[in-house]
Every structure is written in structure tokens, then in C-alpha cells.
Design an enzyme around this catalytic site. Structure first.
Site, PDB file in Angstrom:
ATOM      1  NE  ARG A 277      -0.228  -5.622 -12.807  1.00 60.77           N
ATOM      2  CZ  ARG A 277      -0.132  -4.399 -13.289  1.00 60.77           C
ATOM      3  NH1 ARG A 277      -1.024  -3.486 -12.968  1.00 60.77           N
ATOM      4  NH2 ARG A 277       0.834  -4.073 -14.106  1.00 60.77           N
ATOM      5  CG  HIS A 281       3.970  -3.846 -10.964  1.00 66.66           C
ATOM      6  ND1 HIS A 281       4.102  -5.114 -11.469  1.00 66.66           N
ATOM      7  CD2 HIS A 281       5.122  -3.576 -10.297  1.00 66.66           C
ATOM      8  CE1 HIS A 281       5.295  -5.599 -11.112  1.00 66.66           C
ATOM      9  NE2 HIS A 281       5.922  -4.690 -10.410  1.00 66.66           N
ATOM     10  CE1 TYR A 290       1.039   1.267 -14.892  1.00 65.61           C
ATOM     11  CE2 TYR A 290      -0.253  -0.319 -16.126  1.00 65.61           C
ATOM     12  CZ  TYR A 290       0.364   0.072 -14.949  1.00 65.61           C
ATOM     13  OH  TYR A 290       0.306  -0.737 -13.839  1.00 65.61           O
TER      14      TYR A 290
HETATM   15  C1  LIG Z   1      15.708  -9.626 -13.020  1.00 62.43           C
HETATM   16  C2  LIG Z   1      14.747  -8.486 -12.793  1.00 62.43           C
HETATM   17  N1  LIG Z   1      14.654  -7.510 -13.710  1.00 62.43           N
HETATM   18  C3  LIG Z   1      13.784  -6.491 -13.521  1.00 62.43           C
HETATM   19  C4  LIG Z   1      13.006  -6.444 -12.395  1.00 62.43           C
HETATM   20  C5  LIG Z   1      12.033  -5.281 -12.174  1.00 62.43           C
HETATM   21  N2  LIG Z   1      10.654  -5.772 -12.340  1.00 62.43           N
HETATM   22  C6  LIG Z   1       9.888  -6.009 -11.265  1.00 62.43           C
HETATM   23  S1  LIG Z   1       8.381  -6.571 -11.688  1.00 62.43           S
HETATM   24  C7  LIG Z   1       8.723  -6.481 -13.327  1.00 62.43           C
HETATM   25  C8  LIG Z   1       7.676  -6.866 -14.352  1.00 62.43           C
HETATM   26  C9  LIG Z   1       7.305  -8.296 -14.296  1.00 62.43           C
HETATM   27  O1  LIG Z   1       6.163  -8.555 -15.076  1.00 62.43           O
HETATM   28  P1  LIG Z   1       5.554  -9.982 -15.222  1.00 62.43           P
HETATM   29  O2  LIG Z   1       6.644 -10.997 -15.327  1.00 62.43           O
HETATM   30  O3  LIG Z   1       4.584  -9.941 -16.327  1.00 62.43           O
HETATM   31  O4  LIG Z   1       4.847 -10.257 -13.821  1.00 62.43           O
HETATM   32  P2  LIG Z   1       3.652  -9.474 -13.093  1.00 62.43           P
HETATM   33  O5  LIG Z   1       4.290  -8.390 -12.274  1.00 62.43           O
HETATM   34  O6  LIG Z   1       2.733  -8.957 -14.136  1.00 62.43           O
HETATM   35  O7  LIG Z   1       2.993 -10.476 -12.214  1.00 62.43           O
HETATM   36  C10 LIG Z   1      10.014  -6.001 -13.520  1.00 62.43           C
HETATM   37  C11 LIG Z   1      10.620  -5.813 -14.851  1.00 62.43           C
HETATM   38  C12 LIG Z   1      13.156  -7.464 -11.444  1.00 62.43           C
HETATM   39  N3  LIG Z   1      12.436  -7.498 -10.326  1.00 62.43           N
HETATM   40  N4  LIG Z   1      14.026  -8.489 -11.672  1.00 62.43           N
END
Ligand SMILES: Cc1ncc(C[n+]2csc(CCOP(=O)(O)OP(=O)(O)O)c2C)c(N)n1
Length: 383
Positions: A277, A281, A290
Site C-alpha cells: 500500500r 493505513h 514508521y
Molecule cells: C479484531 C481486531 N483487532 C484489532 C483491530 C485494529 N486494527 C485495525 S486495522 C489493523 C491492522 C490490520 O492489518 P492487516 O491485516 O495487515 O490489513 P491491512 O490494514 O494492511 O490491509 C488492526 C490491528 C481491529 N480492527 N480488529
């Protein structure tokens, strides 16, 4: 009813692709993702009989549309016309290529970042905007499609995707499911539960992981000791494929093969699309805190961009020209502007709406939170 696998004579079957067939394999040495279209626009494998020029142009037009839409959505948020937004710029080939490999009746389970996939499968641009503007209309699937609302809780939708494919199997229907998630989601228990269930019941589910390098600010190496996501498939005795997620041809071929195999009784597949990406985020973070954005840009945007490489290929084939490009940009701008107008014609959403539509009847914990929030119109009127 099972569909017959049409196969792709010139593309290596999944079992021969890097990262596949890991039941007996040692994953070390299988880090190189499967690639068909190189960044210079040259083909690494013949795609004769599998991907024709019409499909290539469709891929290109969808990627351009969804990139322009993504940029517009970021701008709307910056102008205060939308609450927040999770951009996907850089991940268009992974999303468009995978969604174009679906049949219209297949189920699609997106996360909050997968609007290019949802739009490619038939979701309207205005509904995507309505979702981020806080309207429940943004969660409605278009008529005749099975597109679930964007899932914000990480990995909870993976089991849902197993459920719909399992139900279709029990009913004897030829209907697959695809679920989109990031590499961070693979550290959640739900990921493992879903793969386990899908393996046991041999559902036609495609677990489509976009490994975009970061889970918010956490780089992949800091959250997992696995070198790849694909290798995790071995634990559930299913094929795992590591594919170049910026190569729309490789993605399409891999997903198509996985779906056909699944519908022919071959069970689920885990696909790791290696991508990046470019932006934050969500619109609420600043990636410069970061990572080195200039280096990232040089490594990914300038050298491995998914749209640029397909354009190079189309130009080399004589299937595209700058006149085509100009006309496409006009069409795309008109579509996006119309979607913005439509979404903004809705009345502004009210904060208390966030408590509605959680379930058919409001459950007591939600009613309690609604009460405590002080967001109810009656309460605000009283204050
Ligand atoms: C169950 C849960 N835990 C924590 C979060 C907070 N959170 C939102 S996005 C994220 C990171 C996700 O990263 P990834 O799975 O790599 O997906 P990307 O955002 O890179 O597409 C987190 C930890 C959440 N939304 N749901």
C-alpha cells in the site's frame, strides 16, 4: 452441481507454481512469488488461450477506475466531506485481478480496504462512498450479487466465507466464496479456525491475503516468524500459493484455478498476493512515522506499479494508445463525479445511527451503549 474446470493450458497449474503443493515440501527456497507479467511489460509465461485482449483491457480499465476513485475518496476525506477512509492505492492488481476471476454469483467478503474488489464484482462507487459517510446504504449488496459489507474487525469474516461456501456445497450449488484480508489478519485466531473448518469440510473458499507489508505501523517481520503467509496452508493440508500481487495476470490465473478446483471438490486455497500500500493505513495515520516513504516509492510505485506494467504490455501489443487513455480518463472522471453527487445527495448521517442495524432487533448491550453515549437525538435535545 459442479462446473467443469476449463483449465489454462499455458499457465502452470497451481500445483506447479512456487509456494504450492507444500504438503511434502520444505518452504525454504519458495519465496519467489509466481509472476506472469514482469514490471517491464514482458510476459514470463505464455497466456495464450487463457487471457485474451478483451479481458486485459477490462483489467486495465477497472484498475484505472479504482485508482482514480481511491484518490478521489482520500480527497473527499481531506476536505471534510467524508469521515475516514482506508486507501488501497498500489493494491489494484490484487483486488481487480482476483474479483474478475469470480463468477457473478460467487460470494465476496471484503475488509475495509477492498473496495476495488467489491466494485469490480459489481458494487457501486456511490455505495462505497456512502459506507464511509456513515450510511447503512453503503453496506447493501447490489441486486444479484453477494457482496458483504466491508469488515472492520480483523479476520472475523473469514469464517463467514467458509460458511457460505459450505452452505452452497450442502445445497449442491456451484458457488464459491472469496475473502480478502491482510497479512496482519493471519496472526488472529479466526484465520486459523476458518482455514481449519474449510479444510475439514472441503469448501470452495479462496482465502485471499494481500500481504501489503504493514499491519498499520507493524512490518510483517515484526509480527510473524513465518517467512511467507502461503506456507501456513501446509498446516491445513491445502494448497498455498505466493503470487506477485502487482501482476494482474498472475493473480487472475491463480484465483481462477483455485475456484475451479474448489468447485470440483478440491477444497480451499490460501493465496498470498505480495503487494504494497503506497499510502497511509487510513486517512488518520501518517506513514512517514514508521517507514521511509521516499524509498518505498522508489521500490514500489516507480518500479513495480501494477497499472503501469499492464499499460506497457498493452502498448507493446498495440492494444492501447494515448487516445484510448484520454477517452478512458474522461469516462472514469464522469463516473466518479456522478457517484460523489449521488452519495452527497443523501442527508448527513446522524451519529446515533451507528447503533442501528447491528442486528435485526437491538440487543441490550447495544441499547445500553446507545443510552450511555448521549448521542441520541432526544438526549441532545434535552441538553
Ligand atoms: C479484531 C481486531 N483487532 C484489532 C483491530 C485494529 N486494527 C485495525 S486495522 C489493523 C491492522 C490490520 O492489518 P492487516 O491485516 O495487515 O490489513 P491491512 O490494514 O494492511 O490491509 C488492526 C490491528 C481491529 N480492527 N480488529
Amino acid at each position: 452441481m459442479m462446473i467443469q474446470s476449463q483449465g489454462h493450458p499455458s499457465a502452470p497449474p497451481i500445483e506447479e507454481q512456487p509456494g504450492a503443493g507444500m504438503r511434502q515440501e520444505d518452504m525454504r527456497g519458495l519465496l519467489e512469488p509466481y509472476q506472469v507479467l514482469a514490471p517491464d511489460g514482458e510476459l514470463r509465461h505464455s497466456i495464450e488461450g487463457a487471457i485474451d485482449e478483451d479481458l486485459m483491457i477490462q483489467m486495465y480499465e477497472k484498475m484505472v477506475l479504482t485508482r482514480m476513485f481511491d484518490r478521489k475518496a482520500v480527497n473527499l476525506q481531506r476536505q471534510g466531506r467524508m469521515g475516514t477512509y482506508a486507501p488501497y492505492e498500489g493494491q489494484e492488481a490484487a483486488q481487480v485481478g482476483s474479483a474478475l476471476a469470480l463468477s457473478p454469483h460467487d460470494w465476496l467478503f471484503p475488509s475495509y480496504r477492498d473496495h476495488a474488489a467489491a466494485v469490480t464484482h459489481g458494487q457501486s462507487l456511490s455505495r462505497v462512498l456512502l459506507y464511509w459517510m456513515g450510511h447503512m446504504e453503503g453496506s447493501i449488496s447490489p441486486e444479484g450479487r453477494h457482496i458483504m459489507p466491508p469488515c472492520v474487525p480483523i479476520a472475523t469474516h473469514l469464517t463467514h466465507a467458509v460458511g457460505t461456501a459450505w452452505a452452497a456445497k450442502l445445497k449442491g450449488e456451484s458457488q464459491a466464496s472469496i475473502v480478502y484480508f491482510g497479512e496482519g489478519a493471519t496472526s488472529e485466531g479466526d484465520f486459523h479456525e476458518a482455514l481449519n473448518f474449510a479444510g475439514v469440510y472441503q469448501t470452495a473458499t479462496v482465502f485471499f491475503c494481500q500481504n501489503n507489508g504493514y499491519a498499520i505501523s507493524v512490518p510483517f517481520h515484526a509480527q510473524s516468524a513465518s517467512r511467507t503467509i502461503a506456507q501456513r496452508a501446509a498446516a491445513y493440508d491445502m494448497p498455498g500459493v505466493r503470487v506477485d500481487g502487482n501482476d494482474v495476470f498472475a493473480v487472475w490465473l491463480t484465483v481462477r484455478e483455485a475456484i475451479e478446483r474448489g468447485l470440483n471438490g478440491g477444497g480451499p486455497t490460501l493465496i498470498e498476493a505480495v503487494t504494497f500500500r503506497y499510502g497511509p493505513h487510513t486517512t488518520s495515520d501518517d506513514p512517514r512515522k514508521y517507514r521511509d516513504q521516499a524509498r518505498i516509492s522508489a521500490e514500489w510505485r516507480e518500479q513495480r506499479d501494477p497499472i503501469e506494467r499492464l499499460k506497457l504490455h498493452l502498448l507493446k501489443r498495440g492494444a492501447w494508445s494515448e487516445e484510448h487513455e484520454a477517452r478512458l480518463m474522461e469516462r472514469v472522471s464522469a463516473l466518479i463525479e456522478a457517484a460523489v453527487d449521488e452519495a452527497e445527495s443523501y442527508p448527513k448521517s446522524r451519529p446515533e445511527e451507528m447503533f442501528m442495524h447491528v442486528s435485526a432487533d437491538m440487543l441490550w448491550p447495544v441499547a445500553e451503549q446507545r443510552e450511555q453515549s448521549g448521542l441520541c437525538a432526544e438526549r441532545q435535545g434535552e441538553a
